[in-house]
Design a protein around this motif. Structure first.
Motif, mmCIF file in Angstrom:
data_model
loop_
_atom_site.group_PDB
_atom_site.id
_atom_site.type_symbol
_atom_site.label_atom_id
_atom_site.label_comp_id
_atom_site.label_asym_id
_atom_site.label_seq_id
_atom_site.Cartn_x
_atom_site.Cartn_y
_atom_site.Cartn_z
ATOM 1 N N ASN A 248 -6.428 72.223 48.294
ATOM 2 C CA ASN A 248 -6.743 72.454 47.675
ATOM 3 C C ASN A 248 -7.173 71.033 47.591
ATOM 4 O O ASN A 248 -8.152 71.345 46.038
ATOM 5 C CB ASN A 248 -6.461 73.572 46.358
ATOM 6 C CG ASN A 248 -4.738 72.931 46.209
ATOM 7 O OD1 ASN A 248 -3.995 72.139 46.254
ATOM 8 N ND2 ASN A 248 -4.685 73.177 44.820
ATOM 9 N N PHE B 172 5.654 65.602 37.035
ATOM 10 C CA PHE B 172 5.200 66.851 37.479
ATOM 11 C C PHE B 172 5.659 68.049 38.212
ATOM 12 O O PHE B 172 6.117 66.935 39.795
ATOM 13 C CB PHE B 172 3.203 66.494 37.833
ATOM 14 C CG PHE B 172 2.864 67.930 38.050
ATOM 15 C CD1 PHE B 172 1.787 69.145 37.367
ATOM 16 C CD2 PHE B 172 3.072 68.353 39.621
ATOM 17 C CE1 PHE B 172 1.286 70.225 37.364
ATOM 18 C CE2 PHE B 172 2.706 69.830 39.925
ATOM 19 C CZ PHE B 172 1.361 70.891 38.585
ATOM 20 N N PRO C 241 -2.650 65.959 56.810
ATOM 21 C CA PRO C 241 -3.107 67.021 55.593
ATOM 22 C C PRO C 241 -3.254 68.235 55.896
ATOM 23 O O PRO C 241 -3.103 68.147 57.745
ATOM 24 C CB PRO C 241 -4.761 65.747 56.085
ATOM 25 C CG PRO C 241 -4.430 65.332 56.916
ATOM 26 C CD PRO C 241 -3.508 65.052 57.700
ATOM 27 N N SER C 242 -3.869 69.020 55.270
ATOM 28 C CA SER C 242 -4.176 70.490 55.875
ATOM 29 C C SER C 242 -4.959 70.255 57.032
ATOM 30 O O SER C 242 -6.280 69.833 56.735
ATOM 31 C CB SER C 242 -4.109 70.820 54.414
ATOM 32 O OG SER C 242 -5.210 72.419 55.553
HETATM 33 P P1 NAD Z 1 1.056 75.587 53.125
HETATM 34 O O1 NAD Z 1 1.761 75.657 52.745
HETATM 35 O O2 NAD Z 1 0.045 77.153 53.844
HETATM 36 O O3 NAD Z 1 0.484 74.078 53.899
HETATM 37 C C1 NAD Z 1 0.337 73.100 53.227
HETATM 38 C C2 NAD Z 1 0.071 72.082 54.319
HETATM 39 O O4 NAD Z 1 1.462 72.138 55.150
HETATM 40 C C3 NAD Z 1 -0.239 71.843 55.600
HETATM 41 O O5 NAD Z 1 -0.486 70.541 55.687
HETATM 42 C C4 NAD Z 1 0.637 73.156 56.325
HETATM 43 O O6 NAD Z 1 -0.318 72.332 57.968
HETATM 44 C C5 NAD Z 1 1.585 72.012 56.561
HETATM 45 N N1 NAD Z 1 2.820 73.135 56.918
HETATM 46 C C6 NAD Z 1 2.825 74.784 57.758
HETATM 47 N N2 NAD Z 1 3.780 75.267 58.036
HETATM 48 C C7 NAD Z 1 4.656 73.437 57.792
HETATM 49 C C8 NAD Z 1 5.941 73.623 58.622
HETATM 50 N N3 NAD Z 1 6.751 74.731 58.993
HETATM 51 N N4 NAD Z 1 6.455 72.135 58.403
HETATM 52 C C9 NAD Z 1 5.849 71.259 58.000
HETATM 53 N N5 NAD Z 1 4.552 70.959 57.337
HETATM 54 C C10 NAD Z 1 3.908 72.117 57.586
HETATM 55 O O7 NAD Z 1 -0.650 75.522 51.899
HETATM 56 P P2 NAD Z 1 -1.562 75.860 50.988
HETATM 57 O O8 NAD Z 1 -2.530 76.932 51.942
HETATM 58 O O9 NAD Z 1 -1.970 74.391 52.488
HETATM 59 O O10 NAD Z 1 -1.871 75.471 50.308
HETATM 60 C C11 NAD Z 1 -1.392 76.482 49.133
HETATM 61 C C12 NAD Z 1 -0.401 75.960 48.369
HETATM 62 O O11 NAD Z 1 0.051 75.336 48.197
HETATM 63 C C13 NAD Z 1 -0.155 77.542 46.890
HETATM 64 O O12 NAD Z 1 1.187 78.152 46.853
HETATM 65 C C14 NAD Z 1 0.270 76.550 46.290
HETATM 66 O O13 NAD Z 1 0.145 76.610 45.418
HETATM 67 C C15 NAD Z 1 0.515 75.181 46.345
HETATM 68 N N6 NAD Z 1 0.467 74.309 46.107
HETATM 69 C C16 NAD Z 1 1.363 73.510 45.344
HETATM 70 C C17 NAD Z 1 0.713 72.465 44.449
HETATM 71 C C18 NAD Z 1 2.351 72.155 43.825
HETATM 72 O O14 NAD Z 1 1.819 70.761 43.370
HETATM 73 N N7 NAD Z 1 3.067 72.886 43.021
HETATM 74 C C19 NAD Z 1 -0.451 71.581 43.824
HETATM 75 C C20 NAD Z 1 -1.306 72.538 44.818
HETATM 76 C C21 NAD Z 1 -1.211 73.840 45.872
#
Ligand code: NAD
Length: 492
Positions: free
Chosen positions: A152, A451, A176-177
């Motif tokens: 995001n 934060f 990264p994602s």
């Molecule tokens: P996601 O958890 O699907 O993925 C985040 C990252 O983690 C990606 O790079 C993904 O490839 C990696 N990942 C996934 N499974 C993993 C594993 N088992 N081991 C290691 N890495 C792994 O999240 P998303 O859909 O990309 O982002 C949205 C989420 O992020 C929402 O829940 C949102 O609330 C959260 N978010 C939180 C904050 C914060 O600061 N609290 C900020 C932005 C987004």
């Protein structure tokens, strides 16, 4: 189609298996580039490079002021390239150019701030209860840190991790994602240009289950800084426990935006609308539960709908667009699913309620800004993170009930309070369980202010001084100033 390699040990390289995956433009719904698809072997290559850079070579020989100078230089380069990086983010994640430009213009501050902090991390000389000893503390970098980012706000959330990690003297592997890897691969060129030695920052691209989990399990990694969903955060926390890694987890939210009858209504309406519809609701701090005091409920809702209806959806690269597409196809389906869930639970649909089929939305993944009233806090639409432009309105009677509803959720990331009564504001700030509380404002964040989440919203803090501690470990040093070391078998 353009191809992006990963970056390991100061070189752009193909994935070891030679595989690629597509990255999509959410406005067209079409792939626009290919990214190297890494696996566990690539994760290991990146960690080995980071480990080598941490233990040998020029990086550990730099003093903290020199690390700070490199961070400053990196901040200048990000400022120089802000426009280009913002445009790239828009193409890859569909966020508005207006928001991305603002974010990228602000990002250099993280590198300047932590660059400034690098040489101000001081230990202490401890006045001991024993004569003849000097005891002091050193704050040392934890070692190889892994930064795992979501889609995001890829570069902003990377900066939150990378700047304090480098200031502390760690080396870093970034994952990264898989949905938005390109901006990080462009950014890392600036790291190289700034003069960071090879291996200090590495980027390994691919999917969470392949590359991400291999990084989390790697024995040479000492720290994981993760932003993403609570489900993956939990899996990472469990996996990291096996090798006692430190973790920072920035997870999801279901943040309450609470409006009292004594609030300045126009400000509160603006805050409520931007709290949920900015970034198409795809922010962890989205004010997705709007708590309205009974006496202003109807008038507030009327004004909120009037404003929400004016939102211009469309091409995110146009400065006139106010709500862009959802970033991924899967997320788009998830948001639509939650709209059905809310309907099924008996919430009253006041606005939107489905996919946007306006001509200006083309073939992109757009959802109409959606508002539900009559929501009960126990409903799934009030308890689960949607991560999209869907607002739930809940009524409350008084302060006690507002607090009870606000806290009756497993998350605790942010909260907004709108009131003209300073005493009430202070009481609410004490009683709300959230890592950030905003009074008469919403969604403000800064490199200066810590934060992070309460409860299931996470562990640890990013930003401000607090973030430095996440990348440092304390060593206590004892020096005998001359006392004889006695025979251990003779009690004194
Ligand atoms: P996601 O958890 O699907 O993925 C985040 C990252 O983690 C990606 O790079 C993904 O490839 C990696 N990942 C996934 N499974 C993993 C594993 N088992 N081991 C290691 N890495 C792994 O999240 P998303 O859909 O990309 O982002 C949205 C989420 O992020 C929402 O829940 C949102 O609330 C959260 N978010 C939180 C904050 C914060 O600061 N609290 C900020 C932005 C987004």
């Amino acid at each position: 189609m353009q191809r992006y390699q990963m970056y390991i040990g100061g070189k752009f390289v193909d994935a070891s298996a030679g595989e690629w995956f597509e990255t999509f433009n959410p406005f067209t719904g079409q792939p626009w580039a290919q990214v190297a698809r890494g696996n566990a072997k690539d994760a290991d290559r990146a960690v080995q490079a980071a480990h080598q850079a941490f233990t040998e070579g020029p990086w550990p020989l730099l003093n903290a002021s020199q690390r700070g100078k490199l961070l400053h230089r990196l901040g200048d380069l990000v400022a120089r390239e802000a426009k280009r990086l913002a445009e790239l983010e828009v193409r890859d994640n569909g966020k508005l150019i207006a928001e991305m430009q603002g974010q990228l213009n602000y990002l250099p501050q993280w590198f300047y701030y932590y660059g400034g902090l690098a040489d101000k991390i001081e230990g202490a000389a401890i006045p001991l209860d024993k004569k003849g000893f000097l005891n002091y503390t050193r704050h040392e970098p934890v070692g190889v840190a892994v930064a795992i980012t979501p889609w995001n706000s890829p570069l902003l959330l990377l900066g939150w991790k990378l700047a304090p990690a480098l200031a502390a003297g760690c080396t870093v592997v970034v994952k990264p994602s898989e949905h938005t890897s390109v901006s990080t691969l462009e950014f890392v060129k600036l790291v190289e240009e700034a003069g960071f030695p090879p291996g200090v920052v590495n980027v390994v691209t691919g999917f969470g289950q392949d590359v991400g989990s291999a990084l989390v399990e790697h024995p040479l990694v000492r720290k994981i800084a993760f932003t993403g969903s609570d489900v993956n955060g939990r899996a990472i926390y469990e996996a990291a426990a096996k090798t006692f890694k430190r973790v920072t987890l920035e997870l999801g939210g279901k943040s309450p935006n609470i409006v009292f009858a004594d609030a300045k209504l126009e400000d509160a309406v603006n805050g409520a609308v931007s709290g949920i519809f900015a970034a198409t609701g795809q922010t962890c701090i989205a004010g997705s539960r709007l708590l309205l005091q009974e006496s202003i409920h109807d008038v507030f809702v009327e004004r909120l709908l009037a404003l929400a209806k004016t939102a211009r959806l469309g091409d995110p690269s146009s400065v006139d667009t106010q709500v862009g597409p959802v970033t991924t196809r899967a997320q788009y389906d998830k948001v639509l699913h939650y709209i059905d869930v809310a309907r099924g639970e008996g919430a009253k649909l006041l606005l939107g309620g489905g996919a946007a089929s306006r001509p200006e939305c083309g073939s992109g993944w757009f959802v109409e800004p959606t508002v539900f009233a009559g929501v009960q806090n126990r409903m799934r639409i009030a308890q689960e993170e949607v991560f999209g432009p869907v607002l739930s309105i809940i009524k409350f009677k008084d302060e006690d009930e507002a607090v009870a509803i606000a806290n009756d959720v497993r998350f605790g990331l942010g909260a907004g309070v709108w009131t003209s009564d300073i005493g009430r504001a202070i009481r609410m700030c004490e009683r709300i369980q959230a890592g950030t509380v905003w009074v008469n404002t919403y969604r403000a964040v800064s490199y200066l202010s810590p934060f992070g989440g309460y409860k299931d919203s996470g562990i640890g803090r990013e930003n401000g001084m607090e973030a430095m501690r996440e990348y440092l470990q304390v060593k206590s040093v004892w020096i005998n100033a001359g006392a004889a070391t006695g025979n251990p078998f003779v009690l004194r």
